[in-house]
Design an enzyme around this catalytic site. Structure first.
Site, PDB file in Angstrom:
ATOM      1  CE1 TYR A 122      37.753  38.362  44.624  1.00 34.54           C
ATOM      2  CE2 TYR A 122      39.150  40.177  43.963  1.00 34.54           C
ATOM      3  CZ  TYR A 122      38.807  38.846  43.885  1.00 34.54           C
ATOM      4  OH  TYR A 122      39.520  38.015  43.069  1.00 34.54           O
ATOM      5  CE  LYS A 161      31.222  33.692  30.460  1.00 35.24           C
ATOM      6  NZ  LYS A 161      31.840  33.093  29.253  1.00 35.24           N
ATOM      7  CG  ASP A 220      35.005  32.749  28.210  1.00 36.97           C
ATOM      8  OD1 ASP A 220      34.891  33.955  27.896  1.00 36.97           O
ATOM      9  OD2 ASP A 220      34.097  31.922  28.014  1.00 36.97           O
ATOM     10  CG  ASP A 222      42.641  38.794  41.825  1.00 30.94           C
ATOM     11  OD1 ASP A 222      43.872  38.748  41.648  1.00 30.94           O
ATOM     12  OD2 ASP A 222      42.093  38.407  42.863  1.00 30.94           O
ATOM     13  CG  ASP A 276      47.571  37.426  39.748  1.00 29.33           C
ATOM     14  OD1 ASP A 276      48.246  38.438  39.985  1.00 29.33           O
ATOM     15  OD2 ASP A 276      46.922  36.831  40.622  1.00 29.33           O
TER      16      ASP A 276
END
Length: 361
Positions: free
Chosen positions: A145, A194, A226, A250, A254
């Site tokens: 970001y 990851k 994942d 993020d 959520d």
């Protein structure tokens, strides 16, 4: 040490001012229990600031936040400002700038499910019966970001890019926060990455593993992003503290909110190295219901409760507020978003919920 505590209140957009009003009502009620005198100053941010100052984070707001001891923020944004360039919109133009300006590198988002609202969760009953109480710790001012980004080329050769970078220092400081929080909980951390694909994730895993050696009583687990999103659906009770880089945090935070049944019930807190805090609800500005007095103020009130716990160091008052919310939910009071069409429900307004919570403290 000063006997005065200053809070910069930033109501935001959409339902922000409505739910913030309820949080301020709670603050006025609990003032008598707090050792310090609370002073509140209110400032524009996001879309409302664009409309007034042509800037989502005007200098007057930034200066007010600098002079405060903590920031209580409402949700920002809405389709009204979608015509603006991305960096001028309320979300990026105010939230990301605010986080970066105050170096708010750590975000804490608790995730739990009220028993009498469990039917709202998309999870099966047998999964919910195990219970879960998760805190997601997200690195907030690094990663993709805040990396180099842009668009180049023309026609068929046009392309876009976003760059993720993480330094050892950035990973070390968020990891220490996570391990210290884990020490006060179940002494378990699951670090998300990851590392089978990304160089930033390989470094993330290496550094978190190194830091873990200084906290030998804490059990560390690594998990690919994942797999983590699948495991949160299958068995959220396995998690306690989840540590994430910015992008993955993020996503995970959520999802943690959704499995509780309502994002409107969850707060968050962001800190810098000096534990200067910004507190905000996890949900959005919901402009479609703004002004209708039907919005759920619980997340905003719990954000205030986190401010009281972490910035004012008043744990008992934090618990008082949480217990008051649980009490009114147990009595069947609901805003429309929490309705399950049960005959025992009492659907009430935003103002009513705030008043009921105050009366229960």
């Amino acid at each position: 040490m000063s006997n005065i505590f200053k809070i910069a209140v930033l109501p935001g957009d959409g339902i922000g001012p409505e739910v913030m009003k309820q949080a301020i009502k709670v603050l006025e009620k609990i003032q008598k229990y707090i050792k310090k005198k609370i002073i509140i100053d209110t400032y524009y941010i996001g879309g409302s600031a664009i409309n007034k100052f042509d800037d989502p984070l005007p200098k007057i707001t930034l200066n007010g936040c600098e002079k405060s001891d903590a920031i209580l923020l409402g949700s920002v944004g809405g389709p009204e400002w979608d015509y603006l360039p991305l960096n001028k919109r309320p979300e990026k133009g105010s939230l990301l700038k605010l986080r970066k300006y105050f170096n708010l590198f750590v975000n804490l988002r608790p995730s739990f499910c009220y028993k009498n609202l469990s039917i709202l969760s998309p999870l099966k009953e047998k999964i919910l019966n195990k219970g879960f109480n998760i805190i997601c710790i997200r690195e907030l001012i690094g990663g993709i970001y805040f990396g180099l980004n842009g668009r180049k080329g023309n026609g068929k050769n046009e392309y876009a890019f976003d760059t993720e970078t993480y330094s050892r220092f950035e990973i070390e400081r968020i990891a220490h926060i996570a391990f210290n929080i884990a020490l006060k909980r179940k002494k378990k951390i699951c670090s998300i990455d990851k590392a089978n694909v990304l160089q930033t994730s390989i470094l993330w895993r290496e550094v978190v593993t190194e830091i873990s050696k200084k906290y030998k009583s804490v059990k560390l687990q690594h998990m690919y992003i994942d797999n983590a999103v699948m495991q949160l659906i299958k068995n959220p009770s396995q998690f306690d503290v989840i540590l994430c880089p910015n992008l993955f945090g993020d996503i995970i935070s959520d999802q943690c909110a959704v499995i509780t049944g309502s994002i409107g019930n969850l707060p968050s807190a962001s800190f810098n190295q000096n534990y200067f805090g910004l507190y905000e609800p996890a949900g959005g500005s919901a402009p479609d219901i703004a002004g209708k007095n039907i919005a759920n103020p619980i997340a905003q009130i719990l954000s205030l409760a986190m401010l009281i716990k972490f910035s004012l160091k008043e744990e008992k008052i934090y618990i008082k507020i949480k217990n008051a919310i649980q009490k009114i939910l147990n009595l069947g009071y609901r805003t429309k978003d929490l309705s399950i069409n049960n005959s025992k429900e009492k659907i009430v307004t935003t103002d009513d919920i705030g008043t009921l919570i105050i009366e229960s403290i």
